[in-house]
Design an enzyme around this catalytic site. Structure first.
Site, PDB file in Angstrom:
ATOM      1  N   HIS A  34      11.733   6.293  23.451  1.00  0.00           N
ATOM      2  CA  HIS A  34      10.840   6.304  23.119  1.00  0.00           C
ATOM      3  C   HIS A  34      10.386   5.009  22.073  1.00  0.00           C
ATOM      4  O   HIS A  34      11.228   4.263  21.954  1.00  0.00           O
ATOM      5  CB  HIS A  34      10.970   7.704  22.731  1.00  0.00           C
ATOM      6  N   HIS A  37      12.862   3.584  20.368  1.00  0.00           N
ATOM      7  CA  HIS A  37      13.691   2.574  20.398  1.00  0.00           C
ATOM      8  C   HIS A  37      12.869   0.972  21.092  1.00  0.00           C
ATOM      9  O   HIS A  37      14.072  -0.164  21.011  1.00  0.00           O
ATOM     10  CB  HIS A  37      14.212   3.482  21.954  1.00  0.00           C
ATOM     11  N   GLN A  61      29.968  12.888  19.943  1.00  0.00           N
ATOM     12  CA  GLN A  61      29.060  13.357  18.842  1.00  0.00           C
ATOM     13  C   GLN A  61      28.286  14.394  18.658  1.00  0.00           C
ATOM     14  O   GLN A  61      27.419  14.976  17.953  1.00  0.00           O
ATOM     15  CB  GLN A  61      27.848  12.124  18.139  1.00  0.00           C
ATOM     16  N   GLY A 147      17.669   2.602  13.954  1.00  0.00           N
ATOM     17  CA  GLY A 147      16.833   2.695  13.029  1.00  0.00           C
ATOM     18  C   GLY A 147      17.089   3.810  11.434  1.00  0.00           C
ATOM     19  O   GLY A 147      17.885   3.890  11.567  1.00  0.00           O
ATOM     20  N   LYS A 149      15.356   6.034  10.292  1.00  0.00           N
ATOM     21  CA  LYS A 149      15.350   7.031  10.866  1.00  0.00           C
ATOM     22  C   LYS A 149      17.023   7.920  10.650  1.00  0.00           C
ATOM     23  O   LYS A 149      17.062   9.155   9.953  1.00  0.00           O
ATOM     24  CB  LYS A 149      14.238   8.068  11.888  1.00  0.00           C
ATOM     25  N   GLN A 153      23.131   6.701   8.879  1.00  0.00           N
ATOM     26  CA  GLN A 153      23.891   6.729  10.462  1.00  0.00           C
ATOM     27  C   GLN A 153      23.981   4.984  10.503  1.00  0.00           C
ATOM     28  O   GLN A 153      25.413   4.216  10.108  1.00  0.00           O
ATOM     29  CB  GLN A 153      23.151   6.452  11.252  1.00  0.00           C
ATOM     30  N   SER A 186      13.668  11.745  20.263  1.00  0.00           N
ATOM     31  CA  SER A 186      13.615  12.630  21.713  1.00  0.00           C
ATOM     32  C   SER A 186      13.764  13.523  21.540  1.00  0.00           C
ATOM     33  O   SER A 186      13.412  14.799  22.691  1.00  0.00           O
ATOM     34  CB  SER A 186      15.669  12.081  21.950  1.00  0.00           C
TER      35      SER A 186
HETATM   36  P1  AMP Z   1      18.927   7.480  19.790  1.00  0.00           P
HETATM   37  O1  AMP Z   1      19.111   7.743  20.859  1.00  0.00           O
HETATM   38  O2  AMP Z   1      18.097   9.149  19.690  1.00  0.00           O
HETATM   39  O3  AMP Z   1      20.705   7.971  19.294  1.00  0.00           O
HETATM   40  O4  AMP Z   1      18.860   6.749  18.440  1.00  0.00           O
HETATM   41  C1  AMP Z   1      19.260   5.362  19.229  1.00  0.00           C
HETATM   42  C2  AMP Z   1      18.378   4.366  17.595  1.00  0.00           C
HETATM   43  O5  AMP Z   1      17.150   4.584  17.742  1.00  0.00           O
HETATM   44  C3  AMP Z   1      19.231   5.074  16.138  1.00  0.00           C
HETATM   45  O6  AMP Z   1      19.558   3.873  15.623  1.00  0.00           O
HETATM   46  C4  AMP Z   1      17.807   5.619  15.559  1.00  0.00           C
HETATM   47  O7  AMP Z   1      17.995   5.106  14.062  1.00  0.00           O
HETATM   48  C5  AMP Z   1      16.989   5.195  16.321  1.00  0.00           C
HETATM   49  N1  AMP Z   1      15.333   5.553  16.464  1.00  0.00           N
HETATM   50  C6  AMP Z   1      15.669   6.508  16.977  1.00  0.00           C
HETATM   51  N2  AMP Z   1      14.376   7.495  16.071  1.00  0.00           N
HETATM   52  C7  AMP Z   1      13.534   6.114  16.212  1.00  0.00           C
HETATM   53  C8  AMP Z   1      11.939   6.163  15.374  1.00  0.00           C
HETATM   54  N3  AMP Z   1      11.112   6.731  15.160  1.00  0.00           N
HETATM   55  N4  AMP Z   1      11.992   4.726  14.607  1.00  0.00           N
HETATM   56  C9  AMP Z   1      13.026   4.229  15.093  1.00  0.00           C
HETATM   57  N5  AMP Z   1      14.077   3.965  15.033  1.00  0.00           N
HETATM   58  C10 AMP Z   1      13.888   5.464  15.109  1.00  0.00           C
END
Ligand code: AMP
Length: 288
Positions: A34, A37, A61, A147, A149, A153, A186
């Protein structure tokens, strides 16, 4: 866009790039890509010559009662996004490829992972640290982008990189939001249209906390109570935690007397959502 499924092939490509003095940027994800990412991918592009995105839904995880099986895996759409964003390589290993013999070796970052999401999701951060370390050994990046968010982490990965002497730089990019303020995730795909509206209360509660602090409130207990009341007033929500912590060691603070992170996790229906904001504390806002 080159799609690589094998660890050995990814490592060989990383070695070749390093030989050519190409700077490698890496964005690890679990897919269902999205705008959040994409912002990380663009940051990696700015900083590096080559960009690798990984998509791996990491079983270690997820807790036993969590959404590993139903986590969205729209791989066609994800590859298309990567193609459009000019990603060089999509690393797409299978579970067997990443954990060929099951797994007996874990990376555990103490301290930073004990509170907040670590308390509600036992074992989660150990799984994340382990897979991130393994992915670093596959992609051999110079820069890895995470990120804000998922600020706990990001803090944990920074600490792991320092403690294990990984030779790479961690970059943290701001949270991307919808117009409503809802942090893009997601997991928002699980929300019904009504729940999506209810979910904006996470953002609104952070706004409330910030405005209380700006008007002089310094008691974390009162700020947290006000956020909790705002959230409880929305049907179908259940607070998992609301905490105000020191930005560096993530330990709770009683008084907002420094830069703090206000962080929360809230169930909206069955879906657990998180958000956070860094707020400049101290007593500076008072007239001298
Ligand atoms: P995920 O696929 O949810 O594990 O996230 C992969 C990376 O995308 C991680 O570093 C998250 O922190 C980052 N991420 C997820 N959502 C957002 C967002 N809304 N804004 C910025 N980074 C994000």
């Amino acid at each position: 866009l080159k799609v690589i499924e094998k660890v050995s092939e990814m490592q060989a490509l990383a070695d070749a790039w390093r030989e050519e003095k190409q700077k490698i940027g890496f964005v690890p994800t679990m897919g269902a890509l999205h705008e959040g990412h994409l912002s990380l991918i663009r940051r990696a592009r700015e900083l590096c010559d080559r960009v690798v995105v990984s998509i791996f839904v990491n079983p270690t995880q997820f807790g036993p009662a969590e959404d590993f099986a139903k986590y969205p895996r729209p791989i066609e759409a994800d590859s298309e996004w990567c193609r459009r964003e000019g990603v060089d390589t999509l690393f797409l290993p299978s579970v067997e490829e990443m954990y060929p013999d099951g797994n007996q070796t874990y990376v555990q970052v103490d301290g930073l992972t004990e509170r907040l999401c670590g308390r509600s999701r036992p074992g989660h951060f150990r799984g994340v640290a382990t897979i991130v370390a393994k992915l670093f050994l596959c992609v051999k990046p110079h820069v890895a982008v995470f990120g804000a968010k998922d600020f706990q982490q990001a803090a944990m990965v920074r600490r792991m990189v320092r403690d294990l002497l990984f030779d790479l730089q961690i970059e943290v990019a701001p949270t991307v939001r919808e117009a409503s303020g809802l942090a893009i995730s997601s997991r928002n795909a699980y929300l019904t249209p009504e729940e999506k509206i209810s979910a904006t209360v996470l953002y609104q509660s952070l706004n409330l906390a910030e405005s209380l602090i700006q008007s002089g409130e310094r008691s974390c207990e009162r700020i947290i109570a006000a956020m909790g009341s705002l959230i409880d007033a929305v049907d179908g929500t259940r607070v998992d935690y609301i905490e105000i912590v020191d930005e560096v060691d993530l330990q709770p603070v009683a008084i907002v007397d420094r830069r703090v992170v206000i962080a929360l996790a809230v169930f909206v229906g069955q879906t657990r959502l998180i958000d956070n904001r860094v707020v400049e504390g101290g007593w500076r806002s008072f007239p001298r």
